[in-house]
Design a protein around this motif. Sequence first.
Motif, PDB file in Angstrom:
ATOM      1  N   SER A  11       0.791  -1.233   0.000  1.00 22.87           N
ATOM      2  CA  SER A  11       0.000   0.000   0.000  1.00 22.87           C
ATOM      3  C   SER A  11       0.824   1.285   0.000  1.00 22.87           C
ATOM      4  O   SER A  11       0.338   2.330  -0.431  1.00 22.87           O
ATOM      5  N   GLN A  12       2.058   1.218   0.465  1.00 19.24           N
ATOM      6  CA  GLN A  12       2.889   2.420   0.536  1.00 19.24           C
ATOM      7  C   GLN A  12       3.842   2.573  -0.645  1.00 19.24           C
ATOM      8  O   GLN A  12       4.619   3.525  -0.700  1.00 19.24           O
ATOM      9  N   THR A  13       3.774   1.640  -1.596  1.00 17.33           N
ATOM     10  CA  THR A  13       4.652   1.723  -2.766  1.00 17.33           C
ATOM     11  C   THR A  13       4.286   2.966  -3.576  1.00 17.33           C
ATOM     12  O   THR A  13       3.135   3.131  -3.967  1.00 17.33           O
ATOM     13  N   PRO A  14       5.251   3.845  -3.839  1.00 16.89           N
ATOM     14  CA  PRO A  14       4.946   5.043  -4.620  1.00 16.89           C
ATOM     15  C   PRO A  14       4.565   4.696  -6.061  1.00 16.89           C
ATOM     16  O   PRO A  14       5.187   3.839  -6.682  1.00 16.89           O
ATOM     17  N   VAL A  15       3.532   5.380  -6.550  1.00 12.80           N
ATOM     18  CA  VAL A  15       3.036   5.158  -7.907  1.00 12.80           C
ATOM     19  C   VAL A  15       2.945   6.508  -8.614  1.00 12.80           C
ATOM     20  O   VAL A  15       2.446   7.480  -8.043  1.00 12.80           O
ATOM     21  N   ILE A  16       3.423   6.515  -9.846  1.00 10.11           N
ATOM     22  CA  ILE A  16       3.261   7.685 -10.701  1.00 10.11           C
ATOM     23  C   ILE A  16       2.406   7.255 -11.878  1.00 10.11           C
ATOM     24  O   ILE A  16       2.759   6.332 -12.615  1.00 10.11           O
ATOM     25  N   ALA A  17       1.262   7.885 -12.012  1.00  5.51           N
ATOM     26  CA  ALA A  17       0.325   7.551 -13.083  1.00  5.51           C
ATOM     27  C   ALA A  17       0.758   8.216 -14.379  1.00  5.51           C
ATOM     28  O   ALA A  17       1.204   9.365 -14.383  1.00  5.51           O
ATOM     29  N   LEU A  18       0.620   7.467 -15.472  1.00  3.36           N
ATOM     30  CA  LEU A  18       0.961   7.958 -16.805  1.00  3.36           C
ATOM     31  C   LEU A  18      -0.295   7.960 -17.671  1.00  3.36           C
ATOM     32  O   LEU A  18      -1.057   6.994 -17.659  1.00  3.36           O
ATOM     33  N   SER A  19      -0.467   9.009 -18.422  1.00  5.11           N
ATOM     34  CA  SER A  19      -1.609   9.067 -19.326  1.00  5.11           C
ATOM     35  C   SER A  19      -1.184   9.692 -20.648  1.00  5.11           C
ATOM     36  O   SER A  19      -0.342  10.589 -20.676  1.00  5.11           O
ATOM     37  N   GLY A  20      -1.775   9.208 -21.706  1.00  5.97           N
ATOM     38  CA  GLY A  20      -1.490   9.756 -23.023  1.00  5.97           C
ATOM     39  C   GLY A  20      -2.258  11.032 -23.301  1.00  5.97           C
ATOM     40  O   GLY A  20      -1.900  11.798 -24.196  1.00  5.97           O
ATOM     41  N   VAL A  21      -3.316  11.260 -22.543  1.00  7.01           N
ATOM     42  CA  VAL A  21      -4.141  12.451 -22.735  1.00  7.01           C
ATOM     43  C   VAL A  21      -4.487  13.059 -21.377  1.00  7.01           C
ATOM     44  O   VAL A  21      -4.682  12.337 -20.403  1.00  7.01           O
ATOM     45  N   PRO A  22      -4.565  14.382 -21.306  1.00  3.55           N
ATOM     46  CA  PRO A  22      -4.950  15.009 -20.036  1.00  3.55           C
ATOM     47  C   PRO A  22      -6.391  14.674 -19.687  1.00  3.55           C
ATOM     48  O   PRO A  22      -7.270  14.725 -20.551  1.00  3.55           O
ATOM     49  N   ASP A  23      -6.628  14.302 -18.454  1.00  2.00           N
ATOM     50  CA  ASP A  23      -7.977  14.003 -17.987  1.00  2.00           C
ATOM     51  C   ASP A  23      -8.053  14.417 -16.522  1.00  2.00           C
ATOM     52  O   ASP A  23      -7.446  13.770 -15.660  1.00  2.00           O
ATOM     53  N   GLU A  24      -8.771  15.488 -16.242  1.00  2.00           N
ATOM     54  CA  GLU A  24      -8.845  16.021 -14.886  1.00  2.00           C
ATOM     55  C   GLU A  24      -9.432  15.021 -13.901  1.00  2.00           C
ATOM     56  O   GLU A  24      -8.996  14.955 -12.752  1.00  2.00           O
ATOM     57  N   ASP A  25     -10.424  14.229 -14.344  1.00  2.00           N
ATOM     58  CA  ASP A  25     -11.026  13.237 -13.458  1.00  2.00           C
ATOM     59  C   ASP A  25     -10.016  12.161 -13.088  1.00  2.00           C
ATOM     60  O   ASP A  25      -9.925  11.756 -11.927  1.00  2.00           O
ATOM     61  N   ASP A  26      -9.258  11.674 -14.077  1.00  2.00           N
ATOM     62  CA  ASP A  26      -8.220  10.679 -13.795  1.00  2.00           C
ATOM     63  C   ASP A  26      -7.159  11.250 -12.869  1.00  2.00           C
ATOM     64  O   ASP A  26      -6.709  10.583 -11.934  1.00  2.00           O
ATOM     65  N   ALA A  27      -6.740  12.480 -13.133  1.00  2.00           N
ATOM     66  CA  ALA A  27      -5.719  13.117 -12.296  1.00  2.00           C
ATOM     67  C   ALA A  27      -6.205  13.214 -10.851  1.00  2.00           C
ATOM     68  O   ALA A  27      -5.469  12.868  -9.916  1.00  2.00           O
ATOM     69  N   ARG A  28      -7.438  13.648 -10.667  1.00  2.00           N
ATOM     70  CA  ARG A  28      -8.002  13.772  -9.322  1.00  2.00           C
ATOM     71  C   ARG A  28      -8.102  12.410  -8.647  1.00  2.00           C
ATOM     72  O   ARG A  28      -7.688  12.236  -7.499  1.00  2.00           O
ATOM     73  N   GLU A  29      -8.627  11.426  -9.376  1.00  2.00           N
ATOM     74  CA  GLU A  29      -8.824  10.102  -8.786  1.00  2.00           C
ATOM     75  C   GLU A  29      -7.500   9.429  -8.431  1.00  2.00           C
ATOM     76  O   GLU A  29      -7.380   8.807  -7.378  1.00  2.00           O
ATOM     77  N   THR A  30      -6.496   9.568  -9.289  1.00  2.00           N
ATOM     78  CA  THR A  30      -5.207   8.945  -8.966  1.00  2.00           C
ATOM     79  C   THR A  30      -4.605   9.586  -7.712  1.00  2.00           C
ATOM     80  O   THR A  30      -4.050   8.886  -6.875  1.00  2.00           O
ATOM     81  N   LYS A  31      -4.739  10.888  -7.586  1.00  2.00           N
ATOM     82  CA  LYS A  31      -4.223  11.561  -6.384  1.00  2.00           C
ATOM     83  C   LYS A  31      -4.999  11.116  -5.143  1.00  2.00           C
ATOM     84  O   LYS A  31      -4.408  10.888  -4.086  1.00  2.00           O
TER      85      LYS A  31
END
Length: 126
Positions: free
Chosen positions: A80-100
Amino acid sequence: MPYQHILLIEDDEADQRIFSTVLHSISPGLSCIILDDAQQALYKLETGEVSADLIFLDLRLPGMSGLEFLKELRGKKALSQTPVIALSGVPDEDDARETKELGARDYIIKPGRYSELRTILAQLLV
């Protein structure tokens, strides 16, 4: 560098090659495992077949999506504490918010140029 073992979960072979090349140009000693299936990656992390100090996660994957993977990962006590950096090919505010909200360290848009990716990765890996 605090990270020695990087896991990239990415299904696009061209993106895999570019990411790996850039990563090794920044730090040749880094270990980078590339998997193209989030379900398989989760299993390998759980069983200890793969270990990672940092995970780069494509959000648009066939089968289990990157968001689903992140939710599952956060539910595993040992991971659960493993750092994750999400990658996306297109900007998506909902995805950005949800990943954070799910605890991703960052959300980045895959840049189109090698030099841009190198700059981004160099900043993230310090």
